[in-house]
Design a protein around this motif. Sequence first.
Motif, mmCIF file in Angstrom:
data_model
loop_
_atom_site.group_PDB
_atom_site.id
_atom_site.type_symbol
_atom_site.label_atom_id
_atom_site.label_comp_id
_atom_site.label_asym_id
_atom_site.label_seq_id
_atom_site.Cartn_x
_atom_site.Cartn_y
_atom_site.Cartn_z
ATOM 1 N N LYS A 299 5.702 50.888 0.174
ATOM 2 C CA LYS A 299 4.560 51.811 0.099
ATOM 3 C C LYS A 299 4.987 53.041 -0.695
ATOM 4 N N PRO A 300 3.997 53.689 -1.354
ATOM 5 C CA PRO A 300 4.353 54.789 -2.267
ATOM 6 C C PRO A 300 5.119 55.904 -1.564
ATOM 7 N N GLU A 301 6.009 56.544 -2.318
ATOM 8 C CA GLU A 301 6.674 57.738 -1.798
ATOM 9 C C GLU A 301 5.963 58.937 -2.402
ATOM 10 N N TYR A 302 5.619 59.895 -1.567
ATOM 11 C CA TYR A 302 4.820 61.019 -2.036
ATOM 12 C C TYR A 302 5.675 62.235 -2.342
ATOM 13 N N GLY A 303 5.124 63.074 -3.236
ATOM 14 C CA GLY A 303 5.810 64.325 -3.556
ATOM 15 C C GLY A 303 4.932 65.496 -3.162
ATOM 16 N N ASP A 304 5.342 66.701 -3.562
ATOM 17 C CA ASP A 304 4.478 67.840 -3.214
ATOM 18 C C ASP A 304 3.339 67.936 -4.225
ATOM 19 N N SER A 305 2.354 68.759 -3.896
ATOM 20 C CA SER A 305 1.114 68.705 -4.681
ATOM 21 C C SER A 305 1.135 69.623 -5.904
ATOM 22 N N SER A 306 2.284 70.284 -6.156
ATOM 23 C CA SER A 306 2.269 71.288 -7.225
ATOM 24 C C SER A 306 1.960 70.706 -8.604
ATOM 25 N N PHE A 307 2.455 69.506 -8.876
ATOM 26 C CA PHE A 307 2.280 68.971 -10.238
ATOM 27 C C PHE A 307 0.834 68.586 -10.539
ATOM 28 N N VAL A 308 0.208 67.869 -9.611
ATOM 29 C CA VAL A 308 -1.178 67.471 -9.925
ATOM 30 C C VAL A 308 -2.127 68.665 -9.852
ATOM 31 N N LYS A 309 -1.723 69.710 -9.126
ATOM 32 C CA LYS A 309 -2.553 70.934 -9.114
ATOM 33 C C LYS A 309 -2.459 71.621 -10.464
ATOM 34 N N LYS A 310 -1.232 71.697 -10.964
ATOM 35 C CA LYS A 310 -1.006 72.400 -12.222
ATOM 36 C C LYS A 310 -1.521 71.582 -13.415
ATOM 37 N N TYR A 311 -1.367 70.272 -13.335
ATOM 38 C CA TYR A 311 -1.783 69.406 -14.443
ATOM 39 C C TYR A 311 -2.746 68.345 -13.917
#
Length: 403
Positions: A299-311
């Motif tokens: 199952k996917p491993e998630y990261g923090d939301s900063s990247f998709v917020k910024k881009y």
Amino acid sequence: MASKSVFFVLVTVLLAYYIYKPLPDNVEEKFKVMLLDATFRTLGHAGYLAELLGVTHYMDVMMLLTKVEHTEPISDENVTVTDTSFSNVPVRLYVPKRQSEGPRRAVIYIHGGGWCLGSAAMKPYDLLSRKTAHQLSAVVVSINYRLAPKFHFPTQFDDVYAVVRFFLQKSILDKYSVDPNRIAVSGDSAGGNLAAAITQTLFHDPEVKVKLRIQALIYPVLQTLDLYTPSYRENGNMPLLSRTLMVRFWSEYFTTDQKLFKAMLSNRYIPSQEAHLFKFVNWSTLLPNSLKNNHVYHKPEYGDSSFVKKYPGILDIKSSPLLQEDENLKGLPLTYVLTCMYDVLRDDGFMYASRLRQAGVQVVHHHYDSTFHGILLLNTLPFDFAIAHHISDKYLMWLDSNL
Ligand SMILES: *[C@@H]1O[C@H](CO)[C@@H](O)[C@H](O)[C@H]1NC(C)=O
Ligand SMILES: *[C@@H]1O[C@H](CO)[C@@H](O)[C@H](O)[C@H]1NC(C)=O
């Protein structure tokens, strides 16, 4: 004398070591492939070094290849070639000289190069467009959209879309005597990405009356969500497109900030709030068993939301057409998908073919099991491969009988 020959042997051994690359058994013309790969790798190393020393951006060095391969728009006995612009975007236009009985077909072509490199004027693209125009007696519009790192998403998409909308106007189609029912959009690699995105957008654009007959996606790149599919795992070091280079292209599409590049390399940068999107790239359901090849789906491993917020472009269907809802894939035009076995992008193509078929779209999929990414461009000296001609002939024959 002795020291000279020792030196010579040493250089030869080092050179052989540098050029030698283990390749799968069924790859043809292996030595030529190794030379090609070594040349490309050298350019990459030069780019890396130049960037490290702060001389210039990595892509500026990679761009040398595009410049070396530049050709002027020269008409030949069969095709009139001109550089012009549609809606302020430069295009190279190919019009057959042979009289046509009725209106002509048209192919809108979008070149590859990871949104950062390439040009319609490169020898291999120019040759493919000439062949397309001549063999299909079709008008070919090959688009020179603006590139990263100077321009980021959605500039590339917007440029291409502007050309497509301009060309599909009745007055323009009439001017070039193009049959509005026989128009294809086609592209390779990042051009395949743009072709897929354009096809989806156009289908849902109420202002455009003319619809495409065909989308042709040649080893397309279709999603940023999982950069560790079986094909990424297996082919990360295959010729022309390494995993690192593909991830670099992806990150440069959105920003030159290398933080995104590093996060993308880890494949752990999509936040858990976006978990619902992973079903669209679930290779455990979308790939044929033969390609799953003992890989275990996690199952996917998630990261923090900063990247998709910024881009936010990262999750935009205009950059990742594979993230389109099933409902919106229904009704898309006849689709040609071309994939190569030893290509990190292989599974993107397979997954999109599965999803389109599930949505009832007619898909024709040509898969080549002995070759690698970018092969269609290897049609001119010094890197002229028999299989490149074979593949482009098959593609053009298919286009000729279906457009
Ligand atoms: C023009 O078309 C003819 C007939 O198909 C072909 O033999 C010739 O090689 C073409 N010329 C060029 C420059 O491609
Ligand atoms: C992917 O598909 C498998 C079934 O093959 C399923 O168990 C898993 O939950 C799916 N994962 C996602 C993220 O959709």
